[in-house]
Design a protein around this motif. Structure first.
Motif, PDB file in Angstrom:
ATOM      1  N   LEU A  62      -5.634   3.938  -5.124  1.00  0.00           N
ATOM      2  CA  LEU A  62      -6.088   3.688  -3.813  1.00  0.00           C
ATOM      3  C   LEU A  62      -7.128   4.630  -3.220  1.00  0.00           C
ATOM      4  CD1 LEU A  62      -2.120   3.326  -2.571  1.00  0.00           C
ATOM      5  CD2 LEU A  62      -3.805   1.535  -3.394  1.00  0.00           C
ATOM      6  N   VAL A  77      -7.259  -2.084  -2.931  1.00  0.00           N
ATOM      7  CA  VAL A  77      -6.968  -1.194  -2.086  1.00  0.00           C
ATOM      8  C   VAL A  77      -6.602  -1.771  -0.747  1.00  0.00           C
ATOM      9  CG1 VAL A  77      -8.117   0.683  -0.792  1.00  0.00           C
ATOM     10  CG2 VAL A  77      -8.572   0.172  -3.128  1.00  0.00           C
ATOM     11  N   SER A  80      -2.946  -3.107  -0.206  1.00  0.00           N
ATOM     12  CA  SER A  80      -2.039  -2.060  -0.555  1.00  0.00           C
ATOM     13  C   SER A  80      -1.648  -1.477   0.992  1.00  0.00           C
ATOM     14  CB  SER A  80      -2.205  -1.321  -1.553  1.00  0.00           C
ATOM     15  OG  SER A  80      -2.561  -1.912  -2.866  1.00  0.00           O
ATOM     16  N   THR A  85      -4.681   3.904   1.995  1.00  0.00           N
ATOM     17  CA  THR A  85      -5.525   2.917   2.248  1.00  0.00           C
ATOM     18  C   THR A  85      -6.306   3.266   3.545  1.00  0.00           C
ATOM     19  OG1 THR A  85      -3.747   1.246   1.371  1.00  0.00           O
ATOM     20  CG2 THR A  85      -5.597   0.201   2.537  1.00  0.00           C
TER      21      THR A  85
END
Length: 903
Positions: A62, A77, A80, A85
């Protein structure tokens, strides 16, 4: 219909209500999915237990340096729901400063979220540098100190921040080059008013309960009133020893000197002792005189000693400032005697002032160290990332001046949230010419006006009363009744002059008036501070002199309480500065929610969560995100964020950026209802942005595949040229080969070595050594080394005789693999019962290998070794056992590590 626990973005809900949102959050919470998105807003549910979502795997997945903004929400990314993030989006934002606003109730996880973000930023910055910078080390070391001196246990939270902090990080590229910490509104009243169910600041318990040897010489002995519940509360500090050690280590990491570190705890010890000093009042000649209680003489003497006031004269001067006041009238000092109660007020004010100055000095010292260690390049712009960790909304049994300021700050930030997320977004749709039906939302501007209006807002009336020497809580109540009794959001009654109630965005809170005026004055006793400024304790003198205010003065015929600003004025100024920083930057929002009132794991109170959903504005944000277009960028920015699609479909033959963007969206087959073209920007819903990102990744994958195929073709072409040249050279060498005498027989011990199927023959050198090196470097090196380097059994270009010497004295089954010196290839040499055998290894297509004479085909040399360790050979009943490594000198494959010679 997918399970609600799998709905990671609330904007995708078909049923939109606070109950439906709460149900999704509960289902996700029950599966430890503690993060949920509302478009680009992150909702966090505090699990109150360890959850395995902060591993290296999550970080590497991430914390991606190639994700550069909201339009990329569609990639792995952006799709999520995780705190990383948000951090990645802020870290990679180009061209603009960013601020992450973390808000929620006390105990909802704001402080822990802040720590996770700071750790992520430090790690992402460090990954771009050879070593972690000194700035990063100091920033992480500052956190345990700030928590120890500014956090405390409350009925709502075991580690509640009793101050707000704004941490600003400066980045040049991806390098962390500077940092600064700003703090706001330390709850200094907690020093002297913590209830039995709550705690004082953590640092007092660390100092008095830890077994660390450092504290033995500085902490006072016996029961202490400031931490009267130390024994009870100490049992709840399961990590007290570790935390205390962490604080001491942090002081060392931040380069505090031994004298400074000891001075800090000497001051804390002195404050603990001062709080236990008792006084008594007696009437003498119709005058009330206050003196030190005989039972407290030893305590007072020890307190003065800890604070650097040595000698009877210093103690006498301090006692005089605590029991009398001095006024200068016509160049003459006039003294008035205090009653016991007033003496206690002065002493408590002194304790609060010293602790606050110590806290401010520590933060300033940390900032000085951060400034001195930063190395920004003067020729490059420093972009800022800010993280705001602010105290949560509070409604306690007794709410006083501190809760009023805390809730006012949350009220202001709630307005910023609704203004930015809802109001500004709707205004942008209208300005860009999009068809839009306005969504109503709850505006708390009326509540803010009640507090902030001039000259008749609550704060203005409080400041006016605090600026007068004759100002009292009673006169404050009278002014509130006179000017604000009919105001909306306020309830105040003549039946109860001690309280008033405000209807905040998060609910009604009743505030207690007694004590507000004095707390707002925040006036340190001048005479007492002057005496303490003469202390022999260097640190105490430094912190007092650096913050020492000017003396009171007269104005307009009325004596003012202080020439300085009231606390509410200072707080409002800090809040205005903070809001200005938020407006100048790109904000990211993290809304923290408590699943239950008891801070218990695996417990979800649906009604309690629903109330937070309501006042946090999450439902309105979901409506806007569903109906609106949360992903937006200018037409020119889309070419930078989707370069491959722009190159393929938005070529230069189109006249404008807008035409190119339309071509890209059309070719990517984005749903028409999920894309809107404005005057200067393209707007997309989350699903459309993900489809666009997916299409970009698909074409990027094709590009990579083309590159891979072309590079492979070039290498095969180069290899075939080398092979053809080698065959031609051998043919020419064979035609010109002279007749040579028969070679002498080998030594007796080598004569036992027999040649059978698959064995390397003794044909003499057919290729040159440089040609072998070139072949190895261009075709074999990457596959042989892989990521672990050469295996112990691997040898370079050595002859058959050299291999015999290495294996001759070894046990049966000992083996090595070497680069042949007679032809392009490898040889497996091993010790058999009758001598040493040498088997050629044939290289097949697609990088596979085969021992000549054996049926099995293997994908690598290592697989050959593993197979023959288990199965032996067809024509030799021997299994490989022990690898024979390098001799006691430099490895014989050193020449294979060098750069390949030119063709």
């Amino acid at each position: 219909m997918r399970p609600s626990a799998d709905i990671y973005d609330l904007a995708s809900l078909t049923e939109l209500s606070e109950e439906a949102i709460g149900k999704v959050l509960q289902d996700r919470y029950n599966k430890d999915r503690i993060y949920t998105l509302v478009g680009d807003i992150l909702v966090f549910l505090n699990p109150f237990k360890p959850v395995n979502v902060y591993t290296e795997k999550e970080f590497s997945c991430l914390s991606r340096p190639d994700w550069s903004g909201p339009v990329a929400v569609g990639n792995e990314v952006g799709s999520s729901a995780h705190i990383y993030t948000v951090g990645t989006a802020a870290f990679n934002l180009v061209g603009k400063d960013s601020t992450i606003l973390i808000s929620g109730e006390s105990g909802s996880g704001k402080t822990e979220s802040t720590k996770l973000l700071l750790q992520q930023f430090v790690k992402m910055a460090s990954s771009s540098q050879l070593n972690r910078t000194r700035v990063a080390e100091c920033l992480l070391a500052a956190n345990p100190i700030m928590e120890a001196f500014g956090n405390a246990r409350t009925v709502m939270n075991h580690n509640s921040s009793r101050f707000a902090k704004f941490v600003s990080l400066g980045l040049q590229g991806n390098a962390l080059v500077s940092s600064e910490i700003r703090t706001y509104m330390l709850e200094k009243s907690r020093l002297l008013s913590a209830t039995e169910d709550e705690g004082n600041f953590h640092i007092f318990y660390y100092m008095c309960l830890s077994s660390n040897s450092f504290f033995k010489d500085v902490r006072p002995l016996g029961p202490l009133s400031l931490i009267s519940n130390a024994e009870t509360l100490g049992r709840r500090y399961t990590d007290l020893e570790a935390k205390a050690t962490e604080v001491l280590d942090a002081f060392d990491k931040l380069s505090f000197t031994a004298q400074q570190k000891e001075g800090v705890f000497q001051i804390l010890s002195g404050l603990l002792l001062l709080a236990d000093v008792e006084f008594r009042s007696e009437e003498q000649n119709h005058t009330v005189c206050t003196s030190l209680d005989p039972k407290s003489e030893t305590t007072f003497k020890l307190a003065c000693k800890r604070l650097g006031l040595k000698g009877k004269d210093s103690r006498r001067r301090l006692l005089k400032t605590l029991t009398t006041s001095k006024l200068k009238v016509n160049d003459e000092d006039i003294y008035s005697l205090f009653h016991e109660d007033k003496t206690r007020v002065v002493l408590n004010g002194c304790i609060r002032a010293i602790y606050t100055k110590l806290f401010d000095w520590i933060i300033q010292r940390v900032n000085d160290i951060l400034a001195s260690t930063g190395r920004p390049d003067p020729g490059t712009r420093v972009r800022q990332i800010g993280v705001l960790d602010i105290f949560g909304f509070e409604s306690l049994a007794i709410n006083s001046f501190e809760q009023l300021c805390i809730n006012l700050a949350n009220e202001q930030l709630q307005l910023f949230f609704t203004h930015h997320v809802i109001q500004l977004e709707q205004a942008e749709y209208q300005s860009e010419g999009l068809s839009w039906v306005e969504i109503p939302f709850e505006d708390n501007q009326v509540t803010l006006n009640l507090f902030l209006e001039r000259p008749l807002g609550v704060l203005s009336l409080l400041n006016e009363e605090s600026s007068l020497a004759s100002g009292t809580d009673e006169s404050l109540y009278n002014k509130l009744m006179k000017h604000l009794v009919d105001k909306p959001k306020l309830q105040i009654s003549a039946k109860n002059p001690a309280v008033f109630t405000v209807n905040h965005y998060a609910g009604a809170v009743t505030y207690t008036i007694p004590g507000m005026v004095e707390k707002n004055r925040d006036k340190a006793p001048e005479n007492t501070m002057e005496v303490l400024a003469s202390s022999k304790l260097k640190l105490l003198t430094e912190i007092i002199n650096s913050h020492h205010g000017s003396k009171a003065k007269a104005g307009n015929g009325k004596q003012q309480a202080s020439a300085g600003l009231q606390l509410a004025v200072q707080f409002r100024s800090s809040l205005d500065f903070l809001l200005a920083k938020l407006r100048e930057s790109q904000p990211f929002f993290v809304r923290c929610i408590k699943p239950n009132r008891d801070n218990a794991a695996n417990s979800f109170d649906q009604e309690y969560v629903r109330r937070q959903i309501h006042y946090c504005g999450i439902a309105e944000a979901v409506r806007v995100r569903q109906a609106g277009f949360p992903v937006r960028c200018t037409y020119g920015e889309l070419h930078l964020l989707c370069p491959v699609l722009s190159f393929l479909y938005g070529s230069g033959r189109l006249e404008s950026d807008a035409a190119r963007v339309r071509a890209v969206c059309r070719q990517a087959e984005l749903p028409a209802e999920e894309v809107a073209m404005g005057k200067t920007k393209v707007f997309m819903r989350v699903n459309a942005s993900r489809l666009l990102a997916k299409e970009e990744r698909r074409y990027c994958g094709r590009v990579v595949t083309c590159q891979k195929v072309i590079r492979g073709w070039l290498q095969r072409r180069r290899y075939l040229k080398l092979k053809a040249a080698e065959i031609e050279r051998r043919k020419r060498a064979a035609l010109a080969l002279p007749i040579t005498p028969t070679a002498p027989p080998p030594p007796e011990e080598l004569r036992k070595s027999t040649v059978s199927v698959g064995e390397e023959g003794e044909e003499g050198a057919q290729v040159t050594r440089s040609e072998t090196v070139l072949w190895f470097k261009t075709t074999q090196k990457d596959q042989i080394m892989q990521t672990r380097g050469y295996e112990t059994w691997f040898h370079g270009i050595i002859t058959r005789n050299e291999a015999n010497q290495l294996l001759g004295s070894k046990n049966t089954g000992s083996f090595l693999v070497r680069v042949s010196n007679s032809q392009l290839g490898f040889v497996l040499s091993f010790k058999s019962r009758n001598g040493v055998r040498h088997y050629l290894i044939e290289q097949l297509e697609r990088g596979r290998f085969n021992v000549l004479g054996e049926k099995q085909v293997h994908s690598s040399l290592g697989k050959i070794i593993d197979f023959h360790k288990a199965n032996g050979f067809r024509n030799c009943d021997v299994r490989l056992t022990t690898p024979v490594g390098q001799p006691d000198k430099e490895p014989d494959y050193e020449e294979l590590l060098c750069n390949a010679p030119a063709l």
